[in-house]
Design a protein around this motif. Structure first.
Motif, short mmCIF file in Angstrom:
data_model
loop_
_atom_site.label_atom_id
_atom_site.label_comp_id
_atom_site.label_asym_id
_atom_site.label_seq_id
_atom_site.Cartn_x
_atom_site.Cartn_y
_atom_site.Cartn_z
N LEU A 88 4.87 12.21 9.80
CA LEU A 88 3.48 11.75 9.78
C LEU A 88 2.74 12.18 11.05
CD1 LEU A 88 1.13 10.00 8.68
CD2 LEU A 88 2.22 8.03 9.77
N MET A 93 3.32 -8.56 -8.71
CA MET A 93 2.69 -7.36 -8.13
C MET A 93 3.51 -6.08 -8.37
SD MET A 93 2.79 -5.39 -5.22
CE MET A 93 3.11 -6.20 -3.66
N THR A 139 9.49 -0.34 3.08
CA THR A 139 8.20 -0.62 3.73
C THR A 139 7.99 -2.12 3.84
OG1 THR A 139 7.05 -0.57 1.61
CG2 THR A 139 7.09 1.48 2.86
N ALA A 140 9.00 -2.91 3.47
CA ALA A 140 8.87 -4.37 3.46
C ALA A 140 8.57 -4.90 4.86
CB ALA A 140 10.15 -4.99 2.93
N GLY A 141 7.70 -5.88 4.90
CA GLY A 141 7.41 -6.51 6.18
C GLY A 141 6.00 -7.03 6.22
N MET A 164 10.97 7.12 9.23
CA MET A 164 9.87 8.06 9.05
C MET A 164 8.78 7.78 10.07
SD MET A 164 6.69 8.96 8.19
CE MET A 164 5.95 7.45 7.59
N ILE A 194 10.36 2.71 6.96
CA ILE A 194 8.98 2.99 7.39
C ILE A 194 8.40 1.80 8.16
CG2 ILE A 194 6.65 3.64 6.62
CD1 ILE A 194 7.77 4.99 4.22
N GLN A 242 0.82 -1.21 0.00
CA GLN A 242 0.00 0.00 0.00
C GLN A 242 0.85 1.26 0.00
OE1 GLN A 242 -3.08 -0.64 -0.67
NE2 GLN A 242 -4.24 -0.70 1.24
N ILE A 243 1.81 1.32 0.94
CA ILE A 243 2.66 2.53 1.00
C ILE A 243 3.61 2.56 -0.20
CG2 ILE A 243 4.36 3.84 2.34
CD1 ILE A 243 3.13 2.74 4.88
N THR A 280 6.64 -10.64 -3.55
CA THR A 280 5.49 -11.15 -4.29
C THR A 280 5.74 -10.99 -5.78
OG1 THR A 280 4.09 -10.41 -2.49
CG2 THR A 280 2.97 -11.00 -4.53
N ASN A 300 7.23 -1.02 10.59
CA ASN A 300 7.01 -1.07 12.04
C ASN A 300 7.56 -2.34 12.68
OD1 ASN A 300 5.76 1.26 12.97
ND2 ASN A 300 3.76 0.64 12.19
N ASP A 343 9.56 -6.24 -4.53
CA ASP A 343 8.75 -6.98 -3.55
C ASP A 343 9.07 -8.45 -3.71
OD1 ASP A 343 6.04 -5.92 -1.88
OD2 ASP A 343 6.22 -8.09 -2.09
N GLN A 371 17.44 -9.22 5.46
CA GLN A 371 17.52 -9.41 4.00
C GLN A 371 17.65 -8.07 3.28
OE1 GLN A 371 13.79 -11.26 2.91
NE2 GLN A 371 14.15 -13.06 4.18
N HIS A 375 7.21 6.59 17.64
CA HIS A 375 6.05 6.71 16.78
C HIS A 375 4.75 6.40 17.54
CE1 HIS A 375 3.55 6.59 13.38
NE2 HIS A 375 3.56 5.30 13.18
O1 TXD Z 1 4.77 6.00 10.49
C1 TXD Z 1 5.11 4.89 10.13
N1 TXD Z 1 6.38 4.55 10.19
C2 TXD Z 1 4.13 3.94 9.63
C3 TXD Z 1 4.53 2.56 9.51
C4 TXD Z 1 2.84 4.34 9.22
C5 TXD Z 1 2.00 3.44 8.61
C6 TXD Z 1 2.38 2.06 8.36
N2 TXD Z 1 3.63 1.68 8.89
C7 TXD Z 1 4.22 0.38 8.56
O2 TXD Z 1 4.68 0.41 7.21
C8 TXD Z 1 3.31 -0.81 8.58
O3 TXD Z 1 3.10 -1.25 9.89
C9 TXD Z 1 4.13 -1.79 7.77
O4 TXD Z 1 5.15 -2.37 8.57
C10 TXD Z 1 4.81 -0.92 6.71
C11 TXD Z 1 4.23 -1.07 5.32
O5 TXD Z 1 2.85 -0.77 5.32
P1 TXD Z 1 1.95 -1.13 4.05
O6 TXD Z 1 0.57 -0.67 4.36
O7 TXD Z 1 2.59 -0.67 2.79
O8 TXD Z 1 2.00 -2.72 4.12
P2 TXD Z 1 1.73 -3.79 2.97
O9 TXD Z 1 0.73 -3.27 2.00
O10 TXD Z 1 1.48 -5.07 3.68
O11 TXD Z 1 3.13 -3.88 2.19
C12 TXD Z 1 4.25 -4.53 2.70
C13 TXD Z 1 4.91 -5.23 1.54
C14 TXD Z 1 4.05 -6.37 0.96
O12 TXD Z 1 3.80 -6.12 -0.42
C15 TXD Z 1 4.92 -7.62 1.17
O13 TXD Z 1 4.81 -8.56 0.08
C16 TXD Z 1 6.30 -7.01 1.23
O14 TXD Z 1 6.13 -5.83 1.99
N3 TXD Z 1 7.30 -7.87 1.88
C17 TXD Z 1 8.58 -7.88 1.48
N4 TXD Z 1 9.22 -7.18 0.53
C18 TXD Z 1 10.54 -7.42 0.37
N5 TXD Z 1 11.23 -8.30 1.13
C19 TXD Z 1 10.62 -9.02 2.10
N6 TXD Z 1 11.31 -9.90 2.84
C20 TXD Z 1 9.23 -8.82 2.31
N7 TXD Z 1 8.33 -9.35 3.18
C21 TXD Z 1 7.15 -8.77 2.90
#
Ligand code: TXD
Length: 319
Positions: free
Chosen positions: A148, A39, A78-80, A144, A119, A13-14, A36, A121, A34, A102, A176
């Motif tokens: 916000l 996507m 934003t991975a996670g 970050m 970003i 999403q982010i 995935t 969490n 990503d 990683q 945060h």
């Molecule tokens: O102020 C702040 N810092 C925040 C933090 C404000 C809002 C959200 N915040 C956190 O950002 C939230 O708790 C999440 O930890 C992140 C990302 O939020 P988002 O809404 O973008 O989460 P998604 O849509 O689940 O996207 C995370 C992507 C997803 O597509 C997974 O497939 C990918 O991360 N993912 C990875 N990418 C690369 N490598 C690895 N290992 C991996 N694992 C998951």
């Protein structure tokens, strides 16, 4: 001059919103990464197809391999995984810590000169771990959260006072969300501190406290409404402001989770403080004198970050 290159690690999403904003602002070419498959490629193509309509020139690519981020100037992470029902904060910490390992290795190998904005969490602990895993200089790795949190505070205040959001500034410190420490004496409407506005009868001290509390709970308010996921528009806009300040050497003063080296009496930790972001990354950490409640609030915030960092060290003793 060649375009800058911006890598987005995590294209959810982010990540998708970051790519859109970076495109619209012509900050550079964009790589969406990503785990995935399909996507990030799909989002990159969809966004590229919007570029003739909006009139921006940028190369957009989606990828599942780290090679594609080679030479990036900015990396936004934003991975996670998000917290799911039944999962404790420590479970989340363990999974996202592995993700940071990683990501840190990928950045170290392919983008060691980048300015990195984390970003993911729990933010303050993840940015601390990402700096260690990547081995990048501390001034080039920031988290970050403060931009916000202060944007939420500014929006609520502008709405309350019926003034432009542009004329409201907010000063926040600390971790945060729940432990954020808003400094009302340094938050202003056109330079007039909130504490004076209360004296001038613009609102009561109680009402101001309600707005502060709503800001602290800002993330949860959005989660409660969306039900499937957390905020993404405002978080993405906030990280883009940080990236822009670096890429254009704007030297904006922004609240970020930054590595402290003695400031505020702290070492080897990341906490939200006002910093100057310019071409050198974090160029300066602004250390102010905390008073009364502010001190207590900041200490509480630091203790909660310390707790998370200790939990990381238990999971990964090498850190
Ligand atoms: O102020 C702040 N810092 C925040 C933090 C404000 C809002 C959200 N915040 C956190 O950002 C939230 O708790 C999440 O930890 C992140 C990302 O939020 P988002 O809404 O973008 O989460 P998604 O849509 O689940 O996207 C995370 C992507 C997803 O597509 C997974 O497939 C990918 O991360 N993912 C990875 N990418 C690369 N490598 C690895 N290992 C991996 N694992 C998951």
């Amino acid at each position: 001059m060649a375009r800058n290159k911006i890598a987005l690690i995590g294209s959810g999403q982010i990540g998708g919103t970051l790519a859109h904003l970076a495109g619209l602002k012509e900050l550079g070419d964009i790589v969406l990464f990503d785990i995935t498959e399909g996507m990030p490629q799909g989002k990159a193509l969809d966004l590229a197809e919007s570029s003739p309509v909006d009139g921006f020139d940028a190369k957009l690519a989606g990828t599942n391999t780290y090679e594609a981020i080679e030479g990036s100037d900015v990396v936004i992470v934003t991975a996670g995984v998000p917290r799911k029902p039944g999962m404790s904060r420590d479970d989340l910490l363990e999974i996202n810590l592995k993700v940071m390992e990683q990501v840190g290795a990928g950045i170290a190998k392919y983008a060691p000169n980048a300015f990195v904005i984390c970003i993911t969490n729990p933010l303050d602990a993840m940015v601390w771990a990402l700096q260690k895993f990547s081995g990048l200089p501390k001034n080039k790795v920031v988290g970050m959260a403060g931009v916000l949190d202060s944007a939420r505070f500014r929006y609520f205040l502008a709405d309350e006072f019926n003034v432009s959001v542009e004329d409201v500034t907010a000063f926040v410190l600390g971790g945060h969300g729940d432990t954020m420490v808003p400094l009302t004496r340094y938050s202003t409407v056109a330079g007039i501190p909130l504490t004076d506005l209360v004296k001038m009868g613009w609102c009561t001290a109680e009402r101001l406290e309600e707005i502060v509390q709503r800001t602290r709970d800002g993330g949860a308010e959005i989660v409660g409404l969306l039900k499937t996921g957390s905020a993404f528009y405002a978080p993405a806009a906030s990280a883009i402001q940080m990236a822009e300040s670096y890429l254009k050497d704007k030297k904006r003063v922004l609240p970020c989770a930054a590595a402290l080296d003695g400031q505020y009496g702290l070492k080897d930790t990341y906490v939200g403080v006002p910093v100057v972001i310019g071409a050198e990354g974090v160029e300066r950490i602004i250390e102010i004198d905390l008073q009364g409640d502010e001190k207590g609030g900041f200490e509480k915030s630091v203790a909660s970050v310390d707790g998370l960092v200790e939990a990381c060290k238990k999971i990964q003793p090498a850190l």
